[in-house]
Design a protein around this motif. Structure first.
Motif, PDB file in Angstrom:
ATOM      1  N   UNK A  52      12.410   7.227 -14.623  1.00 12.64           N
ATOM      2  CA  UNK A  52      11.226   6.127 -14.333  1.00 12.64           C
ATOM      3  C   UNK A  52      11.614   4.585 -14.736  1.00 12.64           C
ATOM      4  N   UNK A  53      12.342   4.646 -15.808  1.00 16.80           N
ATOM      5  CA  UNK A  53      12.829   3.265 -16.358  1.00 16.80           C
ATOM      6  C   UNK A  53      13.824   2.653 -15.256  1.00 16.80           C
ATOM      7  N   UNK A  54      14.833   3.297 -14.769  1.00 15.30           N
ATOM      8  CA  UNK A  54      15.528   2.902 -13.549  1.00 15.30           C
ATOM      9  C   UNK A  54      15.032   2.531 -12.522  1.00 15.30           C
ATOM     10  N   UNK A  55      14.182   3.420 -12.025  1.00 14.30           N
ATOM     11  CA  UNK A  55      13.301   2.721 -10.876  1.00 14.30           C
ATOM     12  C   UNK A  55      12.461   1.392 -11.159  1.00 14.30           C
ATOM     13  N   UNK A  56      11.853   1.376 -12.419  1.00 15.57           N
ATOM     14  CA  UNK A  56      11.119   0.120 -12.747  1.00 15.57           C
ATOM     15  C   UNK A  56      12.259  -1.177 -12.684  1.00 15.57           C
TER      16      UNK A  56
ATOM     17  N   UNK B 167       2.129  12.392  -2.507  1.00 18.26           N
ATOM     18  CA  UNK B 167       2.857  11.194  -2.755  1.00 18.26           C
ATOM     19  C   UNK B 167       3.741  10.808  -1.531  1.00 18.26           C
ATOM     20  N   UNK B 168       4.507  11.610  -1.208  1.00 14.45           N
ATOM     21  CA  UNK B 168       5.309  11.193   0.088  1.00 14.45           C
ATOM     22  C   UNK B 168       4.735  10.636   1.102  1.00 14.45           C
ATOM     23  N   UNK B 169       3.599  11.537   1.691  1.00 17.75           N
ATOM     24  CA  UNK B 169       2.837  11.387   2.656  1.00 17.75           C
ATOM     25  C   UNK B 169       2.150   9.805   2.726  1.00 17.75           C
ATOM     26  N   UNK B 170       1.954   9.513   1.696  1.00 18.86           N
ATOM     27  CA  UNK B 170       1.282   7.903   1.454  1.00 18.86           C
ATOM     28  C   UNK B 170       2.202   6.795   1.803  1.00 18.86           C
ATOM     29  N   UNK B 171       3.652   7.244   1.892  1.00 19.30           N
ATOM     30  CA  UNK B 171       4.669   6.116   2.134  1.00 19.30           C
ATOM     31  C   UNK B 171       4.348   5.292   3.263  1.00 19.30           C
ATOM     32  N   UNK B 172       4.359   6.181   4.287  1.00 19.07           N
ATOM     33  CA  UNK B 172       4.007   5.511   5.613  1.00 19.07           C
ATOM     34  C   UNK B 172       2.864   4.288   5.691  1.00 19.07           C
ATOM     35  N   UNK B 173       1.884   4.793   5.014  1.00 19.10           N
ATOM     36  CA  UNK B 173       0.489   3.890   4.718  1.00 19.10           C
ATOM     37  C   UNK B 173       1.032   2.903   3.799  1.00 19.10           C
ATOM     38  N   UNK B 174       1.715   3.067   2.710  1.00 19.74           N
ATOM     39  CA  UNK B 174       2.044   1.885   1.846  1.00 19.74           C
ATOM     40  C   UNK B 174       3.130   0.912   2.297  1.00 19.74           C
ATOM     41  N   UNK B 175       3.860   1.363   3.256  1.00 15.69           N
ATOM     42  CA  UNK B 175       4.806   0.525   3.951  1.00 15.69           C
ATOM     43  C   UNK B 175       4.242  -0.468   4.758  1.00 15.69           C
ATOM     44  N   UNK B 176       3.037  -0.382   5.166  1.00 16.57           N
ATOM     45  CA  UNK B 176       2.228  -1.385   5.906  1.00 16.57           C
ATOM     46  C   UNK B 176       1.793  -2.550   5.246  1.00 16.57           C
ATOM     47  N   UNK B 177       1.634  -2.306   3.740  1.00 15.39           N
ATOM     48  CA  UNK B 177       1.158  -3.379   2.939  1.00 15.39           C
ATOM     49  C   UNK B 177       2.553  -4.166   2.625  1.00 15.39           C
ATOM     50  N   UNK B 178       2.451  -5.687   2.686  1.00 16.34           N
ATOM     51  CA  UNK B 178       3.464  -6.599   2.254  1.00 16.34           C
ATOM     52  C   UNK B 178       3.301  -6.854   0.852  1.00 16.34           C
TER      53      UNK B 178
ATOM     54  N   UNK C   9       7.047   7.791  -8.995  1.00 17.80           N
ATOM     55  CA  UNK C   9       5.988   8.907  -9.205  1.00 17.80           C
ATOM     56  C   UNK C   9       6.387  10.010  -9.175  1.00 17.80           C
ATOM     57  N   UNK C  10       7.306  10.363  -8.444  1.00 18.74           N
ATOM     58  CA  UNK C  10       8.117  11.887  -8.385  1.00 18.74           C
ATOM     59  C   UNK C  10       8.502  12.098  -9.761  1.00 18.74           C
ATOM     60  N   UNK C  11       9.197  11.273 -10.302  1.00 19.87           N
ATOM     61  CA  UNK C  11       9.598  11.510 -11.735  1.00 19.87           C
ATOM     62  C   UNK C  11       8.525  11.734 -12.894  1.00 19.87           C
TER      63      UNK C  11
ATOM     64  N   UNK D 214       8.764   0.440  -1.806  1.00 19.49           N
ATOM     65  CA  UNK D 214       8.069   1.549  -1.595  1.00 19.49           C
ATOM     66  C   UNK D 214       8.750   2.914  -1.959  1.00 19.49           C
ATOM     67  N   UNK D 215       9.979   2.878  -1.554  1.00 25.57           N
ATOM     68  CA  UNK D 215      10.942   4.220  -1.731  1.00 25.57           C
ATOM     69  C   UNK D 215      10.832   4.247  -3.287  1.00 25.57           C
ATOM     70  N   UNK D 216      11.172   3.108  -3.980  1.00 23.81           N
ATOM     71  CA  UNK D 216      11.370   3.324  -5.424  1.00 23.81           C
ATOM     72  C   UNK D 216      10.188   3.813  -6.253  1.00 23.81           C
ATOM     73  N   UNK D 217       9.073   3.144  -5.459  1.00 29.83           N
ATOM     74  CA  UNK D 217       7.797   3.478  -6.001  1.00 29.83           C
ATOM     75  C   UNK D 217       7.437   4.950  -5.871  1.00 29.83           C
ATOM     76  N   UNK D 218       7.918   5.627  -4.695  1.00 25.04           N
ATOM     77  CA  UNK D 218       7.753   7.242  -4.665  1.00 25.04           C
ATOM     78  C   UNK D 218       8.810   7.769  -5.756  1.00 25.04           C
ATOM     79  N   UNK D 219       9.757   7.304  -5.861  1.00 26.97           N
ATOM     80  CA  UNK D 219      10.759   7.942  -6.750  1.00 26.97           C
ATOM     81  C   UNK D 219      10.257   7.909  -8.264  1.00 26.97           C
TER      82      UNK D 219
END
Lengths: 243, 243
Positions: free
Chosen positions: B133-137, B178-189, B158-160, B151-156
């Motif tokens: 978690x700290x590493x991804x932060x 969690x993972x299925x949300x990623x495409x939706x999150x990717x839309x956000x800048x 939350x996975x942790x 977003x990928x790091x965000x997923x990682x």
DNA sequence: TTTTTTTATTTGTCTGACATTTAAAAGTCT
DNA sequence: AGACTTTTAAATGTCAGACAAATAAAAAAA
């Protein structure tokens, strides 16, 4: 569309993957028609049976549907909630039955997720959901009920609780957790005494949901979890198995 | 094994269902070998290609694996967590992308389920999970990061958090959410300002988990949910779309 | 114009064959 | 006898061509 390397392994799997990727990244839109099997065979330079095997793989995941006749063919299928439910339940059930998951672990996961739904359900539940919960409680009080019927009603009760949250994604996710537990629950024999306790907790949960009290619903779900665990433990130790 | 009615529709689907049922009700055990394709064809009174299509359907769901050569054949497959994860993510992603699920609904479901994991994760997380978690932060604080990498790091992250609960069933269930949300999150800048806020909340969550404080972790997840929703709303209104 | 018939297209299935892989059996050499 | 090599058989993977059945569109007939 895409090309397969001449790696001689599992052409149909490669083709299925290529088409699946095209669907998942949006290259192929819902209700769009795929080329005919013959055309696909030509595009990928394989035979029609190979293409068919690839298409059957996709059909098994409800990714496409096929229609015979002129202007028939394979169409990208809109994955319905119903199909997704079914797949989710199948996968979860098999995962539990094939991997020696402890009752404790499965139970913990299920109640943790239900507690996630409880506050939402308490806030939003319709009269309909509440009525379903009450009806299932009533059924569970019937003395002549078999263990299996009791479990089925239990599942229905919890489904109503989850659906009360009014979030179809949550309902879909929970379907797996709740339904997949049923085979494990069916192993347990519910004595008259234990049924009484469980039904009482169900009533307490329904009361909390009726009163829009999410926190209380969570607490009572936790109590139900503890009760279920204790019950399972006593059954398993009586049979000399681990929980 | 089982018989198909002479309804002339979709023999391969019927055969697949028959075998699937045999696997799910325990008639066929893990690692058991199915009869050869020729034998199955004879048993069901169909041709080998039809049997093959049925087997490919089952292979698509990881219910069987096939092996070539002498003493090869189709074997009942133990559904691994990895396979179950993959299927769960595929199904969830398609369900979200094909059914006009609102960002609000998906977000609510995801954070509700994460809050279900938070107390368990706070109680049990290993040093390893915390380190991840700290590493991804840390990664998320890098200025040059693309939105997608963020977003990928965000997923990682939350996975942790989820894996910290040490319950593989929960991890499996959450993988989809969690993972299925990623495409939706990717839309956000993500602007620099919004990233700062999110990373701060991630740190707050990690702190709570480190302190074994489940309630605080839940509160901060709720704050993150509110932040994410607000961010999405601003992005969507800026583009004239609904959230 | 409406109804019926024809036709073409596409999937579903069958038959038969060959290629490839793989483990076990058979054979050979030391 | 034991270790290595060769052969063989069984199984999946693939191909080619064919026919059946369903279905929608085109053509024909009323």
């Amino acid at each position: 569309m895409k090309i397969d390397p001449n790696d001689p392994a599992d052409l149909s799997a490669q083709i299925a993957t290529a088409i699946r990727d095209a669907i998942m990244d949006g290259t192929l839109i819902v209700d769009e028609r795929l080329p005919s099997e013959s055309e696909l065979a030509e595009q990928f330079s394989v035979s029609r049976p190979t293409v068919r095997e690839a298409l059957k793989r996709l059909a098994a995941q409800s990714l496409i549907r096929t229609q015979r006749g002129a202007s028939g063919g394979a169409f990208v299928n809109r994955l319905s909630y119903k199909d997704a439910y079914t797949q989710q339940i199948t996968t979860s059930t098999l995962l539990l039955s094939m991997n020696a998951v402890s009752f404790t672990t499965a139970c913990e996961a299920r109640y943790a997720m239900e507690r996630a739904c409880a506050p939402l359900s308490a806030a939003r539940r319709s009269a309909d959901h509440l009525a379903t919960m009450r009806a299932e409680i009533h059924r569970q009080s019937q003395p002549g009920l078999t263990d299996e019927a009791f479990c089925t009603s239990d599942v229905a009760f919890h489904r109503a609780l989850v659906d009360g949250a009014g979030n179809p994604i949550l309902s879909y996710q929970l379907a797996g957790a709740v339904e997949a537990m049923q085979p494990l629950m069916n192993i347990i024999t519910f004595t008259a005494r234990s049924r009484e306790t469980i039904v009482a907790l169900h009533e307490a949960i329904a009361d909390a949901v009726e009163a829009h009290d999410g926190l209380m619903a969570c607490d009572r779900l936790s109590a139900l979890e503890a009760e279920t665990l204790a019950l399972a433990r006593s059954v398993f130790t009586a049979r000399g198995k681990r929980a």
